[in-house]
Design a protein around this motif. Structure first.
Motif, mmCIF file in Angstrom:
data_model
loop_
_atom_site.group_PDB
_atom_site.id
_atom_site.type_symbol
_atom_site.label_atom_id
_atom_site.label_comp_id
_atom_site.label_asym_id
_atom_site.label_seq_id
_atom_site.Cartn_x
_atom_site.Cartn_y
_atom_site.Cartn_z
ATOM 1 N N GLY A 189 0.774 -1.222 0.000
ATOM 2 C CA GLY A 189 0.000 0.000 0.000
ATOM 3 C C GLY A 189 0.808 1.276 0.000
ATOM 4 O O GLY A 189 0.244 2.369 0.109
ATOM 5 N N LYS A 190 2.119 1.147 -0.104
ATOM 6 C CA LYS A 190 2.984 2.331 -0.073
ATOM 7 C C LYS A 190 3.808 2.428 -1.345
ATOM 8 O O LYS A 190 3.978 1.451 -2.070
ATOM 9 N N ASP A 231 19.073 -4.101 13.959
ATOM 10 C CA ASP A 231 17.959 -3.578 14.760
ATOM 11 C C ASP A 231 16.695 -3.421 13.902
ATOM 12 O O ASP A 231 16.046 -2.375 13.907
ATOM 13 N N LEU A 232 16.374 -4.459 13.178
ATOM 14 C CA LEU A 232 15.197 -4.411 12.300
ATOM 15 C C LEU A 232 13.927 -4.267 13.107
ATOM 16 O O LEU A 232 13.802 -4.831 14.213
ATOM 17 N N GLN A 233 12.987 -3.529 12.562
ATOM 18 C CA GLN A 233 11.713 -3.253 13.195
ATOM 19 C C GLN A 233 10.572 -3.653 12.257
ATOM 20 O O GLN A 233 10.771 -3.749 11.038
ATOM 21 N N PRO A 234 9.388 -3.898 12.813
ATOM 22 C CA PRO A 234 8.269 -4.310 11.939
ATOM 23 C C PRO A 234 8.019 -3.347 10.786
ATOM 24 O O PRO A 234 7.621 -3.784 9.699
ATOM 25 N N GLU A 235 8.275 -2.071 10.977
ATOM 26 C CA GLU A 235 8.048 -1.103 9.896
ATOM 27 C C GLU A 235 9.059 -1.233 8.773
ATOM 28 O O GLU A 235 8.917 -0.579 7.732
#
Length: 117
Positions: free
Chosen positions: A42-43, A84-88
Motif C-alpha cells: 500500500g505504499k 535492529d530491524l523493526q516491523p516497519e
C-alpha cells in the motif's frame, strides 16, 4: 544485458539483523550507482540507501544508524547490512543499478524482508 541477482531476505524478529546482497552483471566497468529501495504494501517504493562507485552514500532518515550499505566494485556487488530491524522495515527490497551517470536504471526482482514483533 544488465542483470541483477538479489539474495538475503527472510523472516526475522524485531531487533534482529539481515544482510542483503545484489550482484550485477552486464557491464565491463564498475556500475556508477547501486542501491536499495523498498516497497511496503500500500505504499510507494522508497529509497533505503545508495552508493556511488567512489564510495559516497545516501540513506533514508528512517534507517540511519541501523543500516549500512557497501559495495565491492570488482564484483559489481552491493550489500545492505540491516541491524535492529523493526516491523516497519517489512517490505520487498529491490536492488537498483545504474551503469553510467547517464542512461538507464536497472532493477532486481526484489527480495522479501519480514520483521515480526
Amino acid at each position: 544485458q544488465v542483470q541483477l541477482v538479489e539474495s538475503g531476505g527472510g523472516l526475522v524478529q524485531a531487533g534482529g539483523s539481515l544482510r542483503l546482497s545484489c550482484a550485477a552483471s552486464g557491464s565491463t566497468f564498475s556500475f556508477h550507482r547501486m542501491g536499495w529501495y523498498r516497497q511496503a504494501p500500500g505504499k510507494q517504493r522508497e529509497l533505503v540507501a545508495d552508493i556511488i562507485s567512489g564510495g559516497s552514500t545516501t540513506y533514508a532518515d528512517s534507517v540511519k544508524g541501523r543500516f549500512t550499505i557497501s559495495r565491492e566494485n570488482a564484483k559489481n556487488t552491493v550489500y545492505l547490512q540491516m541491524n535492529d530491524l523493526q516491523p516497519e522495515d517489512t517490505a520487498i527490497y529491490y536492488c537498483k543499478a545504474k551503469p553510467s551517470p547517464v542512461g538507464n536504471n536497472y532493477w532486481g526482482q526484489g527480495t522479501q524482508v519480514t520483521v515480526s514483533s
